[in-house]
Design a protein around this motif. Structure first.
Motif, mmCIF file in Angstrom:
data_model
loop_
_atom_site.group_PDB
_atom_site.id
_atom_site.type_symbol
_atom_site.label_atom_id
_atom_site.label_comp_id
_atom_site.label_asym_id
_atom_site.label_seq_id
_atom_site.Cartn_x
_atom_site.Cartn_y
_atom_site.Cartn_z
ATOM 1 N N SER A 149 -65.707 -64.005 -49.725
ATOM 2 C CA SER A 149 -66.790 -64.515 -50.571
ATOM 3 C C SER A 149 -66.271 -65.668 -51.402
ATOM 4 O O SER A 149 -65.058 -65.912 -51.471
ATOM 5 C CB SER A 149 -67.334 -63.394 -51.462
ATOM 6 N N GLY A 150 -67.190 -66.357 -52.041
ATOM 7 C CA GLY A 150 -66.850 -67.536 -52.821
ATOM 8 C C GLY A 150 -65.838 -67.223 -53.908
ATOM 9 O O GLY A 150 -65.818 -66.133 -54.463
ATOM 10 N N GLY A 151 -65.012 -68.199 -54.180
ATOM 11 C CA GLY A 151 -63.962 -68.017 -55.175
ATOM 12 C C GLY A 151 -62.633 -67.730 -54.498
ATOM 13 O O GLY A 151 -61.570 -67.898 -55.100
ATOM 14 N N ALA A 152 -62.695 -67.325 -53.231
ATOM 15 C CA ALA A 152 -61.463 -66.914 -52.539
ATOM 16 C C ALA A 152 -60.462 -68.057 -52.412
ATOM 17 O O ALA A 152 -59.254 -67.819 -52.399
ATOM 18 C CB ALA A 152 -61.804 -66.354 -51.159
ATOM 19 N N SER A 153 -60.953 -69.282 -52.345
ATOM 20 C CA SER A 153 -60.007 -70.398 -52.171
ATOM 21 C C SER A 153 -59.041 -70.513 -53.339
ATOM 22 O O SER A 153 -57.875 -70.864 -53.150
ATOM 23 C CB SER A 153 -60.758 -71.722 -52.062
ATOM 24 N N ALA A 154 -59.548 -70.241 -54.531
ATOM 25 C CA ALA A 154 -58.659 -70.313 -55.696
ATOM 26 C C ALA A 154 -57.874 -69.014 -55.850
ATOM 27 O O ALA A 154 -56.699 -69.022 -56.225
ATOM 28 C CB ALA A 154 -59.482 -70.583 -56.958
ATOM 29 N N ASP A 171 -67.550 -82.505 -53.751
ATOM 30 C CA ASP A 171 -68.240 -81.261 -53.406
ATOM 31 C C ASP A 171 -67.237 -80.279 -52.783
ATOM 32 O O ASP A 171 -66.091 -80.624 -52.497
ATOM 33 C CB ASP A 171 -69.450 -81.523 -52.500
ATOM 34 N N ILE A 172 -67.709 -79.041 -52.587
ATOM 35 C CA ILE A 172 -66.789 -77.972 -52.190
ATOM 36 C C ILE A 172 -66.186 -78.212 -50.802
ATOM 37 O O ILE A 172 -65.037 -77.849 -50.550
ATOM 38 C CB ILE A 172 -67.489 -76.587 -52.305
ATOM 39 N N ALA A 173 -66.936 -78.863 -49.906
ATOM 40 C CA ALA A 173 -66.375 -79.124 -48.565
ATOM 41 C C ALA A 173 -65.165 -80.043 -48.697
ATOM 42 O O ALA A 173 -64.134 -79.848 -48.033
ATOM 43 C CB ALA A 173 -67.439 -79.745 -47.671
ATOM 44 N N ILE A 219 -63.320 -80.539 -51.517
ATOM 45 C CA ILE A 219 -62.251 -79.836 -52.251
ATOM 46 C C ILE A 219 -61.479 -78.941 -51.284
ATOM 47 O O ILE A 219 -60.250 -78.927 -51.248
ATOM 48 C CB ILE A 219 -62.855 -78.975 -53.394
ATOM 49 N N ASN A 220 -62.225 -78.223 -50.454
ATOM 50 C CA ASN A 220 -61.562 -77.272 -49.559
ATOM 51 C C ASN A 220 -60.833 -77.937 -48.402
ATOM 52 O O ASN A 220 -59.929 -77.352 -47.819
ATOM 53 C CB ASN A 220 -62.575 -76.225 -49.062
ATOM 54 N N THR A 221 -61.204 -79.175 -48.079
ATOM 55 C CA THR A 221 -60.440 -79.917 -47.067
ATOM 56 C C THR A 221 -58.988 -80.043 -47.545
ATOM 57 O O THR A 221 -58.037 -79.888 -46.768
ATOM 58 C CB THR A 221 -61.060 -81.314 -46.845
ATOM 59 N N ILE A 222 -58.836 -80.272 -48.830
ATOM 60 C CA ILE A 222 -57.470 -80.370 -49.366
ATOM 61 C C ILE A 222 -56.829 -78.983 -49.444
ATOM 62 O O ILE A 222 -55.699 -78.782 -48.987
ATOM 63 C CB ILE A 222 -57.488 -81.064 -50.740
ATOM 64 N N ARG A 223 -57.579 -78.007 -49.980
ATOM 65 C CA ARG A 223 -56.989 -76.656 -50.106
ATOM 66 C C ARG A 223 -56.528 -76.110 -48.750
ATOM 67 O O ARG A 223 -55.498 -75.444 -48.646
ATOM 68 C CB ARG A 223 -58.034 -75.701 -50.695
ATOM 69 N N LYS A 224 -57.321 -76.398 -47.696
ATOM 70 C CA LYS A 224 -56.977 -75.875 -46.366
ATOM 71 C C LYS A 224 -55.655 -76.461 -45.852
ATOM 72 O O LYS A 224 -54.994 -75.852 -45.032
ATOM 73 C CB LYS A 224 -58.095 -76.216 -45.362
ATOM 74 N N SER A 248 -71.967 -66.070 -48.215
ATOM 75 C CA SER A 248 -71.868 -67.532 -48.310
ATOM 76 C C SER A 248 -72.251 -68.080 -49.681
ATOM 77 O O SER A 248 -73.311 -67.775 -50.205
ATOM 78 C CB SER A 248 -72.781 -68.177 -47.262
ATOM 79 N N ASP A 249 -71.396 -68.925 -50.224
ATOM 80 C CA ASP A 249 -71.761 -69.657 -51.448
ATOM 81 C C ASP A 249 -71.650 -71.158 -51.177
ATOM 82 O O ASP A 249 -71.252 -71.926 -52.051
ATOM 83 C CB ASP A 249 -70.872 -69.235 -52.632
ATOM 84 N N VAL A 250 -72.013 -71.517 -49.941
ATOM 85 C CA VAL A 250 -71.839 -72.907 -49.529
ATOM 86 C C VAL A 250 -73.129 -73.410 -48.880
ATOM 87 O O VAL A 250 -73.756 -72.695 -48.104
ATOM 88 C CB VAL A 250 -70.644 -72.956 -48.537
ATOM 89 N N VAL A 251 -73.491 -74.632 -49.192
ATOM 90 C CA VAL A 251 -74.674 -75.238 -48.584
ATOM 91 C C VAL A 251 -74.490 -75.309 -47.072
ATOM 92 O O VAL A 251 -73.446 -75.743 -46.583
ATOM 93 C CB VAL A 251 -74.893 -76.657 -49.165
ATOM 94 N N GLU A 305 -66.245 -72.805 -42.051
ATOM 95 C CA GLU A 305 -64.930 -73.370 -42.347
ATOM 96 C C GLU A 305 -64.819 -73.818 -43.806
ATOM 97 O O GLU A 305 -63.741 -74.172 -44.273
ATOM 98 C CB GLU A 305 -64.619 -74.535 -41.407
ATOM 99 N N VAL A 306 -65.951 -73.801 -44.512
ATOM 100 C CA VAL A 306 -65.907 -74.196 -45.928
ATOM 101 C C VAL A 306 -65.894 -72.976 -46.843
ATOM 102 O O VAL A 306 -65.168 -72.929 -47.839
ATOM 103 C CB VAL A 306 -67.097 -75.125 -46.284
ATOM 104 N N ILE A 307 -66.684 -71.949 -46.500
ATOM 105 C CA ILE A 307 -66.758 -70.757 -47.364
ATOM 106 C C ILE A 307 -65.355 -70.157 -47.499
ATOM 107 O O ILE A 307 -64.711 -69.855 -46.486
ATOM 108 C CB ILE A 307 -67.704 -69.683 -46.758
ATOM 109 N N ALA A 308 -64.903 -70.011 -48.730
ATOM 110 C CA ALA A 308 -63.570 -69.450 -49.007
ATOM 111 C C ALA A 308 -62.465 -70.214 -48.278
ATOM 112 O O ALA A 308 -61.397 -69.677 -47.992
ATOM 113 C CB ALA A 308 -63.537 -67.966 -48.629
ATOM 114 N N SER A 309 -62.734 -71.455 -47.911
ATOM 115 C CA SER A 309 -61.821 -72.290 -47.109
ATOM 116 C C SER A 309 -61.548 -71.688 -45.741
ATOM 117 O O SER A 309 -60.472 -71.881 -45.153
ATOM 118 C CB SER A 309 -60.489 -72.549 -47.839
ATOM 119 N N GLY A 310 -62.525 -70.933 -45.227
ATOM 120 C CA GLY A 310 -62.484 -70.454 -43.835
ATOM 121 C C GLY A 310 -61.194 -69.821 -43.348
ATOM 122 O O GLY A 310 -60.652 -70.287 -42.334
#
Ligand SMILES: Nc1ncnc2c1ncn2[C@@H]1O[C@H](COP(=O)(O)OP(=O)(O)OP(=O)(O)O)[C@@H](O)[C@H]1O
Ligand SMILES: O=C(O)[C@H](O)CO
Length: 436
Positions: free
Chosen positions: A129-134, A161-163, A165-170, A195-198, A203-208
């Motif tokens: 769920s959302g927040g998992a990336s952090a 946007d989150i997509a 941000i998560n491109t970098i986190r991934k 899902s907390d992603v548009v 691959e974006v939710i929780a950085s997939g």
């Protein structure tokens, strides 16, 4: 009308509580675990493991633990501080969000230790769920926790946007961007995803963690360049990404990678689930209702213009019922200064300054997770009188807006929506009510 708006919002949140979503969509009958069109004969598996991460992780895990009981061999959950729940068999770490911390590093390590135990004949249930990336914080070689923290601080405040941000986190992780699936391969992996992603992009939710990644190191560098982050990022992070672009670090697994052949990703709830329930409630409360969009995104100023334009120009018969328009999504705010706020409170305050005083409009903006930015408010509700009332009391809304200090504005002027942590997370909801 503020109360009505709040009731509508709460009905939406209620519909996406993880226990409800799992109970209605995941069934156990005899030996079979049923999910959507799939069924998994549990006795075929040697061991069952459970891994969960995100703001809704503990609530999701409670329900799966209830369902699978002592069939679960081992499992670990990482969630945000204050979001934990009592679990019988599974261990849990509460960790830092939106900026990772040492607890997140420990919890992720424990998760990976379990993931490494899973083998070909095992089933791993992942609850994302959302927040998992952090919350899932792992440190690539040469990158310190302070570097990761600084990077996340920059990312969540730069306006991307989150997509993006998560491109970098991934590309700074051995768990995100499909890397968890790589560790789990060849076990059978079933991921239940809130899902907390548009657009509910896996691959974006929780950085997939269990989804194939379509982005690469060069895309991560593009984000850095377009948000002018190069000079601000820690040197170790920049060095890692540059090594990735040069091909000396393997990229994340792509969707056609055979490691995904035994992975079943399934979205069990999203913003649209919440909006539909909210619309139902609005009808019950006597409003003419429409879900306008579930894909609100972009800078909050443009989002505000769109919302006001839609509400003010909506065509309906005179003296009809109140009009309730529902919007879902996740606008962005480029934060400056040291104020306290969140994107919902900021958007609500900005909307308050833009409503024409001749219109009777009430707008609630709130995060379904119950915490808007680093605050204890879910969001705020405003109407056409918010600004004039505040000014009369010597509270200057424009000053709070400019200082990104919306939390303190609503603390003084009133209007906070306080739900506490809701245990779920499907982005933000905007409830706009117009009256003749
Ligand atoms: N003072 C502030 N004013 C306005 N917005 C802020 C402020 N401080 C932080 N934010 C916004 O809050 C957001 C982070 O808060 P929150 O924890 O609600 O994010 P989130 O997107 O729900 O997290 P996640 O996506 O990881 O679940 C950032 O996008 C940031 O722009
Ligand atoms: O954790 C994250 O990456 C965001 O909440 C989007 O899912």
């Amino acid at each position: 009308m503020k109360d009505i708006a709040e009731q509508i919002f709460l009905a939406g949140v209620d519909a996406v509580l993880p226990e409800k979503l799992i109970r209605s969509q995941v069934k156990l009958s005899g030996d079979f675990l049923h999910l959507a069109e799939w069924e998994f004969p549990l006795s075929r598996f040697r061991q069952i493991y459970l891994l969960a991460a995100g703001k809704a992780a503990a609530a999701m895990a409670c329900e799966m633990e209830r369902l699978l009981g002592d069939r679960i061999r081992d499992g670990h959950i990482i969630t945000k501080y204050g979001h934990g729940r009592a679990l019988k068999r599974l261990t849990l770490t509460e960790a830092g969000h939106p900026v990772p911390d040492a607890e997140g590093v420990k919890g992720t390590q424990r998760m990976l230790d379990i993931a490494r135990k899973a083998g070909e004949n095992d089933l791993v249930v992942c609850l994302l769920s959302g927040g998992a990336s952090a919350l899932m914080a792992d440190l690539p070689e040469g990158i310190s926790l302070d570097d990761l923290k600084r990077t996340n601080e920059l990312l969540v405040t730069c306006g991307a946007d989150i997509a993006k941000i998560n491109t970098i986190r991934k590309h700074l992780s051995g768990v995100k961007g499909g890397e968890l699936a790589r560790t789990l391969f060849p076990a059978t992996t079933v991921s239940l995803i809130l899902s907390d992603v548009v657009g509910n992009r896996l691959e974006v939710i929780a950085s997939g963690p269990t989804a194939g990644d379509r982005t690469n190191f060069a895309d991560a560098m593009d984000v850095i360049n377009s948000y002018s982050l190069k000079e601000k990022l820690p040197a170790s992070v920049l060095h890692h990404l540059q090594k990735g672009v040069a091909g000396s670090i393997p990229d994340t697994p792509k969707p056609d990678d055979p490691i995904f052949q035994n992975v079943y990703n399934y979205v069990i709830g999203s913003n649209s689930t919440a909006l539909r329930a909210a619309a139902q409630k609005a009808k019950e409360l006597g409003c003419t209702t429409e879900i306008v969009t579930e894909t609100l995104q972009g800078d909050y100023t443009a989002v505000a213009d769109y919302i006001l334009d839609t509400v003010e120009n909506y065509q309906r018969p005179k003296r009809a019922k109140p009009l309730c328009l529902l919007f879902g999504g996740e606008p962005t705010v480029k934060v400056s200064g040291n104020g306290k706020g969140g994107r919902n409170q900021h958007l609500a305050l900005y909307l308050a300054t833009r409503i024409s005083p001749k219109k009777r409009i009430t707008i609630l903006c709130a995060g379904t997770d119950g915490t808007d930015g680093p605050t204890d408010a879910a969001g705020a509700v405003i109407d056409d009188k918010t600004v004039s009332n505040a000014l009369e009391r010597g509270i200057n809304p424009y000053q709070y807006l400019n200082g990104c200090d919306s939390y303190h504005f609503f603390q003084q002027a009133g209007g906070h929506i306080m739900t506490g942590n809701t245990g779920t997370n499907v982005m933000d909801m905007i409830v706009a009510i117009g009256e003749d």
